[in-house]
Enzyme design. Structure first.
Site, PDB file in Angstrom:
ATOM      1  N   ALA A  63      36.576  74.172   1.165  1.00 28.47           N
ATOM      2  CA  ALA A  63      36.785  72.884   1.010  1.00 28.47           C
ATOM      3  C   ALA A  63      35.808  71.810   0.003  1.00 28.47           C
ATOM      4  O   ALA A  63      36.060  70.762  -0.673  1.00 28.47           O
ATOM      5  CB  ALA A  63      36.033  72.291   1.913  1.00 28.47           C
ATOM      6  N   HIS A  84       6.307  74.252   7.347  1.00 30.31           N
ATOM      7  CA  HIS A  84       5.933  75.576   8.873  1.00 30.31           C
ATOM      8  C   HIS A  84       6.290  74.852  10.087  1.00 30.31           C
ATOM      9  O   HIS A  84       5.324  73.897  10.450  1.00 30.31           O
ATOM     10  CB  HIS A  84       4.716  76.354   8.032  1.00 30.31           C
ATOM     11  CG  HIS A  84       3.748  77.064   8.832  1.00 30.31           C
ATOM     12  ND1 HIS A  84       4.475  78.694   9.093  1.00 30.31           N
ATOM     13  CD2 HIS A  84       3.138  76.692  10.223  1.00 30.31           C
ATOM     14  CE1 HIS A  84       3.594  79.124  10.339  1.00 30.31           C
ATOM     15  NE2 HIS A  84       3.300  78.180  10.726  1.00 30.31           N
ATOM     16  N   GLU A 119      50.666  62.106   1.276  1.00 29.89           N
ATOM     17  CA  GLU A 119      50.175  63.366   3.137  1.00 29.89           C
ATOM     18  C   GLU A 119      51.421  63.014   3.735  1.00 29.89           C
ATOM     19  O   GLU A 119      51.601  62.214   4.184  1.00 29.89           O
ATOM     20  CB  GLU A 119      48.889  62.771   3.482  1.00 29.89           C
ATOM     21  CG  GLU A 119      48.221  63.406   4.696  1.00 29.89           C
ATOM     22  CD  GLU A 119      48.658  65.037   4.405  1.00 29.89           C
ATOM     23  OE1 GLU A 119      47.709  65.106   3.293  1.00 29.89           O
ATOM     24  OE2 GLU A 119      49.547  65.859   5.222  1.00 29.89           O
ATOM     25  N   GLU A 156      40.830  95.642  10.220  1.00 23.51           N
ATOM     26  CA  GLU A 156      41.217  95.802   8.384  1.00 23.51           C
ATOM     27  C   GLU A 156      41.119  96.482   7.686  1.00 23.51           C
ATOM     28  O   GLU A 156      41.355  97.794   7.906  1.00 23.51           O
ATOM     29  CB  GLU A 156      39.438  95.470   7.861  1.00 23.51           C
ATOM     30  CG  GLU A 156      39.036  95.521   6.872  1.00 23.51           C
ATOM     31  CD  GLU A 156      39.101  93.952   5.791  1.00 23.51           C
ATOM     32  OE1 GLU A 156      39.101  92.901   6.078  1.00 23.51           O
ATOM     33  OE2 GLU A 156      39.863  94.712   4.921  1.00 23.51           O
TER      34      GLU A 156
HETATM   35  P1  FAD Z   1      44.584  71.425   2.529  1.00 27.80           P
HETATM   36  O1  FAD Z   1      43.155  71.130   3.036  1.00 27.80           O
HETATM   37  O2  FAD Z   1      44.773  72.162   2.648  1.00 27.80           O
HETATM   38  O3  FAD Z   1      45.160  69.859   2.368  1.00 27.80           O
HETATM   39  C1  FAD Z   1      46.542  69.842   1.525  1.00 27.80           C
HETATM   40  C2  FAD Z   1      46.674  68.652   2.285  1.00 27.80           C
HETATM   41  O4  FAD Z   1      48.248  67.857   0.961  1.00 27.80           O
HETATM   42  C3  FAD Z   1      47.680  69.102   3.761  1.00 27.80           C
HETATM   43  O5  FAD Z   1      47.702  67.627   4.539  1.00 27.80           O
HETATM   44  C4  FAD Z   1      49.535  69.144   3.091  1.00 27.80           C
HETATM   45  O6  FAD Z   1      50.007  67.741   4.499  1.00 27.80           O
HETATM   46  C5  FAD Z   1      49.533  67.976   2.667  1.00 27.80           C
HETATM   47  N1  FAD Z   1      50.428  68.391   1.324  1.00 27.80           N
HETATM   48  C6  FAD Z   1      51.503  69.278   1.136  1.00 27.80           C
HETATM   49  N2  FAD Z   1      52.350  69.436   0.038  1.00 27.80           N
HETATM   50  C7  FAD Z   1      51.985  68.022   0.597  1.00 27.80           C
HETATM   51  C8  FAD Z   1      53.741  66.973  -0.484  1.00 27.80           C
HETATM   52  N3  FAD Z   1      54.889  68.148  -1.519  1.00 27.80           N
HETATM   53  N4  FAD Z   1      53.552  66.332   0.525  1.00 27.80           N
HETATM   54  C9  FAD Z   1      53.126  65.067   1.024  1.00 27.80           C
HETATM   55  N5  FAD Z   1      51.847  65.591   1.628  1.00 27.80           N
HETATM   56  C10 FAD Z   1      52.245  67.731   0.866  1.00 27.80           C
HETATM   57  N6  FAD Z   1      36.462  76.633   3.668  1.00 27.80           N
HETATM   58  C11 FAD Z   1      35.306  76.097   3.742  1.00 27.80           C
HETATM   59  O7  FAD Z   1      34.675  75.163   2.409  1.00 27.80           O
HETATM   60  N7  FAD Z   1      34.237  75.916   5.049  1.00 27.80           N
HETATM   61  C12 FAD Z   1      34.915  76.183   6.078  1.00 27.80           C
HETATM   62  O8  FAD Z   1      33.890  76.889   7.074  1.00 27.80           O
HETATM   63  C13 FAD Z   1      36.071  77.040   6.057  1.00 27.80           C
HETATM   64  N8  FAD Z   1      36.633  77.075   7.231  1.00 27.80           N
HETATM   65  C14 FAD Z   1      37.819  77.508   7.425  1.00 27.80           C
HETATM   66  C15 FAD Z   1      38.665  77.823   8.387  1.00 27.80           C
HETATM   67  C16 FAD Z   1      40.285  77.957   8.748  1.00 27.80           C
HETATM   68  C17 FAD Z   1      40.090  78.074   9.401  1.00 27.80           C
HETATM   69  C18 FAD Z   1      40.658  77.788   8.025  1.00 27.80           C
HETATM   70  C19 FAD Z   1      41.975  77.497   7.641  1.00 27.80           C
HETATM   71  C20 FAD Z   1      40.581  77.251   6.145  1.00 27.80           C
HETATM   72  C21 FAD Z   1      39.240  77.151   6.172  1.00 27.80           C
HETATM   73  N9  FAD Z   1      38.138  77.137   4.877  1.00 27.80           N
HETATM   74  C22 FAD Z   1      37.760  76.593   5.182  1.00 27.80           C
HETATM   75  C23 FAD Z   1      39.247  76.331   4.183  1.00 27.80           C
HETATM   76  C24 FAD Z   1      39.275  75.122   3.300  1.00 27.80           C
HETATM   77  O9  FAD Z   1      39.955  74.192   4.745  1.00 27.80           O
HETATM   78  C25 FAD Z   1      39.980  75.360   2.353  1.00 27.80           C
HETATM   79  O10 FAD Z   1      39.750  75.436   1.881  1.00 27.80           O
HETATM   80  C26 FAD Z   1      40.569  73.929   2.472  1.00 27.80           C
HETATM   81  O11 FAD Z   1      41.019  72.493   3.266  1.00 27.80           O
HETATM   82  C27 FAD Z   1      41.592  73.021   0.703  1.00 27.80           C
HETATM   83  O12 FAD Z   1      41.416  71.868   0.777  1.00 27.80           O
HETATM   84  P2  FAD Z   1      42.881  71.016  -0.369  1.00 27.80           P
HETATM   85  O13 FAD Z   1      42.495  69.698   0.008  1.00 27.80           O
HETATM   86  O14 FAD Z   1      42.965  72.144  -1.502  1.00 27.80           O
HETATM   87  O15 FAD Z   1      44.498  71.411   0.318  1.00 27.80           O
HETATM   88  P1  NAD Z   2      40.202  86.209   3.875  1.00 31.45           P
HETATM   89  O1  NAD Z   2      40.311  86.787   2.075  1.00 31.45           O
HETATM   90  O2  NAD Z   2      39.084  85.900   3.934  1.00 31.45           O
HETATM   91  O3  NAD Z   2      40.068  87.777   4.576  1.00 31.45           O
HETATM   92  C1  NAD Z   2      40.903  89.097   4.543  1.00 31.45           C
HETATM   93  C2  NAD Z   2      40.854  89.796   4.314  1.00 31.45           C
HETATM   94  O4  NAD Z   2      42.252  90.280   5.913  1.00 31.45           O
HETATM   95  C3  NAD Z   2      40.607  90.456   3.461  1.00 31.45           C
HETATM   96  O5  NAD Z   2      39.689  91.493   3.895  1.00 31.45           O
HETATM   97  C4  NAD Z   2      41.541  92.249   3.810  1.00 31.45           C
HETATM   98  O6  NAD Z   2      41.227  93.300   2.655  1.00 31.45           O
HETATM   99  C5  NAD Z   2      41.930  92.219   4.824  1.00 31.45           C
HETATM  100  N1  NAD Z   2      43.975  91.966   4.656  1.00 31.45           N
HETATM  101  C6  NAD Z   2      44.990  91.838   3.871  1.00 31.45           C
HETATM  102  N2  NAD Z   2      46.296  92.483   4.210  1.00 31.45           N
HETATM  103  C7  NAD Z   2      45.605  93.422   5.773  1.00 31.45           C
HETATM  104  C8  NAD Z   2      46.928  93.754   6.076  1.00 31.45           C
HETATM  105  N3  NAD Z   2      47.962  93.682   5.979  1.00 31.45           N
HETATM  106  N4  NAD Z   2      45.530  94.359   7.097  1.00 31.45           N
HETATM  107  C9  NAD Z   2      44.227  94.046   7.713  1.00 31.45           C
HETATM  108  N5  NAD Z   2      43.826  93.704   6.831  1.00 31.45           N
HETATM  109  C10 NAD Z   2      44.591  93.151   5.502  1.00 31.45           C
HETATM  110  O7  NAD Z   2      41.500  85.291   4.700  1.00 31.45           O
HETATM  111  P2  NAD Z   2      40.841  85.182   5.597  1.00 31.45           P
HETATM  112  O8  NAD Z   2      40.293  85.485   6.510  1.00 31.45           O
HETATM  113  O9  NAD Z   2      42.390  84.601   5.651  1.00 31.45           O
HETATM  114  O10 NAD Z   2      40.625  83.441   5.052  1.00 31.45           O
HETATM  115  C11 NAD Z   2      41.569  82.539   3.734  1.00 31.45           C
HETATM  116  C12 NAD Z   2      40.771  81.848   3.149  1.00 31.45           C
HETATM  117  O11 NAD Z   2      40.368  81.027   3.797  1.00 31.45           O
HETATM  118  C13 NAD Z   2      39.397  82.174   2.825  1.00 31.45           C
HETATM  119  O12 NAD Z   2      39.280  83.068   1.424  1.00 31.45           O
HETATM  120  C14 NAD Z   2      38.067  81.468   2.373  1.00 31.45           C
HETATM  121  O13 NAD Z   2      38.794  80.757   1.125  1.00 31.45           O
HETATM  122  C15 NAD Z   2      38.500  79.899   3.026  1.00 31.45           C
HETATM  123  N6  NAD Z   2      37.595  80.356   4.437  1.00 31.45           N
HETATM  124  C16 NAD Z   2      36.564  79.717   4.414  1.00 31.45           C
HETATM  125  C17 NAD Z   2      35.750  79.932   4.920  1.00 31.45           C
HETATM  126  C18 NAD Z   2      34.536  78.895   5.277  1.00 31.45           C
HETATM  127  O14 NAD Z   2      33.632  79.100   4.063  1.00 31.45           O
HETATM  128  N7  NAD Z   2      33.550  79.490   6.165  1.00 31.45           N
HETATM  129  C19 NAD Z   2      36.425  79.993   6.824  1.00 31.45           C
HETATM  130  C20 NAD Z   2      37.681  80.368   6.689  1.00 31.45           C
HETATM  131  C21 NAD Z   2      38.143  80.253   5.744  1.00 31.45           C
END
Ligand code: FAD
Ligand code: NAD
Length: 465
Positions: free
Chosen positions: A320, A444, A35, A206
């Site tokens: 995740a 309930h 990592e 959007e």
């Molecule tokens: P990541 O979590 O992206 O982990 C990949 C890891 O690999 C990183 O730590 C990176 O540093 C490491 N890495 C990459 N390349 C290398 C390399 N070459 N060498 C060493 N290390 C490396 N999902 C949900 O289910 N619920 C949510 O509420 C939710 N909220 C989110 C809110 C935000 C703001 C964002 C941005 C995402 C959210 N997601 C949510 C999406 C979720 O975070 C991702 O789906 C999830 O983290 C993906 O897991 P992953 O293990 O595939 O990758």
């Molecule tokens: P998203 O795909 O959920 O939403 C992106 C939005 O941006 C869409 O509605 C799309 O139509 C719009 N869009 C795309 N290009 C645009 C442009 N040029 N101008 C204006 N609007 C545009 O993507 P996100 O919100 O960035 O989240 C990324 C991913 O992270 C999600 O798809 C989800 O898999 C994950 N995530 C999950 C959670 C959760 O599980 N609660 C929370 C946050 C993120």
């Protein structure tokens, strides 16, 4: 150059990678995980957890502001609520710290060796890691790519200055006066709503005709209504064109083709995430791709023998819990167990206000499969618990096969419905029929009673409506 060999090497310690490594370690597999940043990945450090912490803080703040304005029907009065965002962010960081060190501890307990640094493939069995103490070579019989994803950058709005991604938005020390959010999807609405509650004047831009296009309009309607109540302006069918020359506004082409200038202290770009497929030597592997993602089969095998891929790097849904489930499965496969991806439901929750949850098929998806379906919806307006918590907005909706009543999908929108996702998914995975849900005693007064009632309504005989 130092060299180590192991049976399994995992690249990336996000929820996909760290779960895979812990499970493999528990199964007695000699495992190494690499990592570059903190263990926990996007999810724990800049994603799920930090965003949910900010959303909670915003909800709490909005409640006291509401009461201070004399709007509480509960008779609660207070005055002068204030927010110290730097303290909120420090509290959030405390949670992130506890969780990331927890993951490091779990890896250690499972006897997984962690190598800190950036990994680069030499070939399908060998990876070089740039560590603080020099290059480390790791040879492995099997390798799991779990490199995750990164925020998509728009060419017209490169990150920097006032233009930020979710990572910076979760680390601000002051609430922006005017925030323009580009992208009304998951992140845009979760964080846009939170900042509106914290006091920002928020506009969401959007590109598509409606927000949260991933969910059907019936589910997203209450979210749109609440955004309006919070004073969030939503421009749909609109395109961001770039920041103004003074960098104090976003230039937007509206649905009717006019160009408008939206004053902004910050522009939060949330237009999706892209798989992290560059910078680690994917070209050395010549893997088959599925568009921009790594192609995998139902055992997360890539086109190269002994190389697996899991999580965001493999495609939608980028969640995740999907990454974790894939990681756990791959560890078992490497240990010689027979496993394949057979999930009927990858539940999804949008933590907007109100929350949306979806498990299994939507009514449209179920009909598209050519099945005759029955659907039933129960509104929280008729649920006692919803009334006692001042949150009667929303409903639970059930979709079942018309012939044998097998539950195909369950959705809900409403306060706190994220916690119902477990029951929804369990029902679908266990092949429940409407009668099974209807025949299960639900406590309930709870919101979960709306689930039973939705099943009863789909059967044609609800009790409380
Ligand atoms: P990541 O979590 O992206 O982990 C990949 C890891 O690999 C990183 O730590 C990176 O540093 C490491 N890495 C990459 N390349 C290398 C390399 N070459 N060498 C060493 N290390 C490396 N999902 C949900 O289910 N619920 C949510 O509420 C939710 N909220 C989110 C809110 C935000 C703001 C964002 C941005 C995402 C959210 N997601 C949510 C999406 C979720 O975070 C991702 O789906 C999830 O983290 C993906 O897991 P992953 O293990 O595939 O990758
Ligand atoms: P998203 O795909 O959920 O939403 C992106 C939005 O941006 C869409 O509605 C799309 O139509 C719009 N869009 C795309 N290009 C645009 C442009 N040029 N101008 C204006 N609007 C545009 O993507 P996100 O919100 O960035 O989240 C990324 C991913 O992270 C999600 O798809 C989800 O898999 C994950 N995530 C999950 C959670 C959760 O599980 N609660 C929370 C946050 C993120």
């Amino acid at each position: 150059m130092k060299e180590i060999s192991c049976k399994l090497l995992v690249v990336g310690a996000g929820p996909g990678g760290y779960v895979c490594a812990i499970k493999a370690g528990q199964l007695g597999i000699d495992t190494v995980i690499v990592e570059a940043a903190r263990p926990g990945g996007t999810c724990l450090t800049v994603g799920c957890i930090p965003s949910k912490a900010l959303i909670h803080a915003a909800d709490e703040f909005e409640k006291v502001v509401h009461a201070a304005a004399g709007n509480s029907p509960l008779g609660i009065a207070l005055s002068g609520p204030a927010l110290d965002l730097a303290r909120t962010v420090a509290w959030k960081e405390g949670i992130v710290g506890r969780l990331t060190s927890g993951v490091a501890g779990l890896l250690k307990k499972a006897k997984v060796k962690t190598v800190h640094g950036w990994a680069r493939f030499r070939d399908g069995k060998t990876v070089e890691v740039e560590t603080e103490t020099g290059l480390q070579m790791v040879r492995a019989e099997a390798i799991v790519i779990a490199t995750g994803s990164a925020a998509v950058e728009l060419p017209s709005l490169p990150f920097g200055g006032p233009v930020i991604s979710s990572t910076e938005a979760l680390d601000l020390s002051e609430v922006p006066g005017r925030l323009v959010v580009v992208g009304g999807g998951y992140i845009g609405l979760e964080l846009g709503t939170a900042f509106a509650k914290l006091g920002s004047e928020v506009t969401v831009v959007e590109a598509l005709p409606r927000i949260l296009p991933l969910y059907d309009a019936e589910l997203t309607r209450p979210v749109g209504k609440r955004l309006a109540e919070l004073g969030v302006e939503v421009l749909t069918g609109a395109k961001a064109r770039g920041v103004s020359p003074g960098k104090d506004a976003l230039l937007v082409e509206t649905a009717d083709g006019k160009e408008v200038r939206l004053p902004a202290d910050r522009v939060l770009v949330t237009v999706g995430r892209r798989p992290l497929t560059e910078g680690w030597g994917i070209e050395e592997l010549a893997l088959d791709m599925a568009g921009k993602f790594i192609r995998i089969d139902d055992q997360c095998r890539t086109s190269m023998r002994g190389v697996y891929a899991i999580g965001d790097v493999t495609g939608e849904p980028m969640l995740a819990h999907r990454a974790m489930a894939q990681g756990e499965m791959v560890a078992e496969i490497v240990a010689g167990r027979k496993r394949s991806w057979d999930k009927r439901s990858i539940p999804a929750v949008c933590f907007a206000d109100p929350e949306i949850v979806s498990a299994g098929l939507s009514p449209e998806e179920a009909r598209a499969l050519g099945r005759e379906v029955k659907t039933g919806l129960f509104p929280f307006q008729a649920n006692g618990r919803a009334m006692t918590t001042e949150s009667e907005v929303g409903f639970v909706r059930v979709i079942a096969r018309a012939d044998n009543h097998l539950v195909l999908g369950i959705q809900a929108v409403g306060q706190g419905v994220s916690e119902l996702s477990a029951a929804f998914s369990l029902a679908i995975e266990m092949g429940a029929r409407l009668e099974d849900v209807a025949g299960t005693i639900h406590v309930h007064p709870t919101r979960s009673e709306a689930f039973v009632e939705a099943a009863l309504r789909t059967l044609g005989h609800p009790l409380h409506i």
